[in-house]
Design a protein around this motif. Structure first.
Motif, PDB file in Angstrom:
ATOM      1  N   ALA A  77       0.810  -1.225   0.000  1.00  0.00           N
ATOM      2  CA  ALA A  77       0.000   0.000   0.000  1.00  0.00           C
ATOM      3  C   ALA A  77       0.837   1.265   0.000  1.00  0.00           C
ATOM      4  CB  ALA A  77      -0.970   0.007   1.176  1.00  0.00           C
ATOM      5  N   LYS A  78       1.860   1.289  -0.838  1.00  0.00           N
ATOM      6  CA  LYS A  78       2.696   2.475  -0.964  1.00  0.00           C
ATOM      7  C   LYS A  78       2.429   3.136  -2.308  1.00  0.00           C
ATOM      8  CE  LYS A  78       4.624   1.688   2.922  1.00  0.00           C
ATOM      9  NZ  LYS A  78       4.104   2.399   4.067  1.00  0.00           N
ATOM     10  N   ALA A  79       2.400   4.454  -2.298  1.00  0.00           N
ATOM     11  CA  ALA A  79       2.285   5.201  -3.546  1.00  0.00           C
ATOM     12  C   ALA A  79       3.591   4.997  -4.309  1.00  0.00           C
ATOM     13  CB  ALA A  79       2.055   6.675  -3.271  1.00  0.00           C
ATOM     14  N   GLU A 117      -0.968  14.900   0.153  1.00  0.00           N
ATOM     15  CA  GLU A 117      -1.430  13.743   0.926  1.00  0.00           C
ATOM     16  C   GLU A 117      -2.623  13.054   0.273  1.00  0.00           C
ATOM     17  OE1 GLU A 117      -2.927  12.676   5.454  1.00  0.00           O
ATOM     18  OE2 GLU A 117      -2.123  14.660   5.022  1.00  0.00           O
ATOM     19  N   LYS A 118      -3.566  13.818  -0.255  1.00  0.00           N
ATOM     20  CA  LYS A 118      -4.759  13.243  -0.887  1.00  0.00           C
ATOM     21  C   LYS A 118      -4.375  12.404  -2.117  1.00  0.00           C
ATOM     22  CE  LYS A 118      -9.245  14.472  -2.817  1.00  0.00           C
ATOM     23  NZ  LYS A 118     -10.172  15.552  -3.156  1.00  0.00           N
ATOM     24  N   ARG A 125      -1.409  11.073  -2.747  1.00  0.00           N
ATOM     25  CA  ARG A 125      -0.631   9.917  -2.281  1.00  0.00           C
ATOM     26  C   ARG A 125      -1.555   8.823  -1.759  1.00  0.00           C
ATOM     27  NH1 ARG A 125       2.280  12.415   1.137  1.00  0.00           N
ATOM     28  NH2 ARG A 125       1.089  11.890   3.012  1.00  0.00           N
ATOM     29  N   GLU A 126      -2.553   9.207  -0.956  1.00  0.00           N
ATOM     30  CA  GLU A 126      -3.486   8.219  -0.404  1.00  0.00           C
ATOM     31  C   GLU A 126      -4.317   7.562  -1.505  1.00  0.00           C
ATOM     32  OE1 GLU A 126      -5.641  10.372   2.591  1.00  0.00           O
ATOM     33  OE2 GLU A 126      -4.001  10.193   4.042  1.00  0.00           O
ATOM     34  N   GLU A 127      -4.683   8.334  -2.513  1.00  0.00           N
ATOM     35  CA  GLU A 127      -5.430   7.778  -3.651  1.00  0.00           C
ATOM     36  C   GLU A 127      -4.595   6.713  -4.362  1.00  0.00           C
ATOM     37  OE1 GLU A 127      -6.596   9.377  -8.054  1.00  0.00           O
ATOM     38  OE2 GLU A 127      -6.946  10.746  -6.391  1.00  0.00           O
ATOM     39  N   GLU A 163      -2.127   5.027  -3.053  1.00  0.00           N
ATOM     40  CA  GLU A 163      -1.931   3.902  -2.140  1.00  0.00           C
ATOM     41  C   GLU A 163      -3.108   2.935  -2.202  1.00  0.00           C
ATOM     42  OE1 GLU A 163      -1.219   6.014   1.511  1.00  0.00           O
ATOM     43  OE2 GLU A 163       0.923   6.204   1.104  1.00  0.00           O
ATOM     44  N   LYS A 164      -4.325   3.473  -2.251  1.00  0.00           N
ATOM     45  CA  LYS A 164      -5.511   2.617  -2.362  1.00  0.00           C
ATOM     46  C   LYS A 164      -5.521   1.861  -3.688  1.00  0.00           C
ATOM     47  CE  LYS A 164      -8.353   5.501   0.608  1.00  0.00           C
ATOM     48  NZ  LYS A 164      -9.432   6.493   0.667  1.00  0.00           N
TER      49      LYS A 164
END
Length: 87
Positions: free
Chosen positions: A6-8, A47-48, A50-52, A54-55
């Protein structure tokens, strides 16, 4: 490995990496230092975004499981032995 954890991901938009990661990672021209630097900055600061990624990376990584690889390899050998044509 990064996607499975789960890493960008920042990766090259060339070769097989494009086919595997496009839409699931931040793609850059590996010969363009500015694109690479901007991609790193974006993943660190946004952050947004990166989290996208990661998902998305976790979903994509599931497509490349050891179980699936083993099953598909088995089917290739089975088809070769029995002369079955799979399209």
């Amino acid at each position: 490995e990064a996607m499975g954890n789960a890493k960008a991901l920042l990766t090259s938009n060339t070769s097989s990496l494009y086919e595997i990661a496009n839409g699931y990672a931040h793609m850059v021209n590996p010969e363009d230092e500015d694109q690479i630097a901007e991609g790193i900055r974006l993943l660190l600061e946004d952050e947004k975004y990166r989290e996208e990624l990661e998902k998305k990376s976790v979903k994509r990584a599931k497509f490349f499981s050891y179980e699936r690889m083993a099953e598909e390899t088995y089917q290739v050998y089975r088809n070769a032995i029995t002369n079955e044509v799979v399209i």
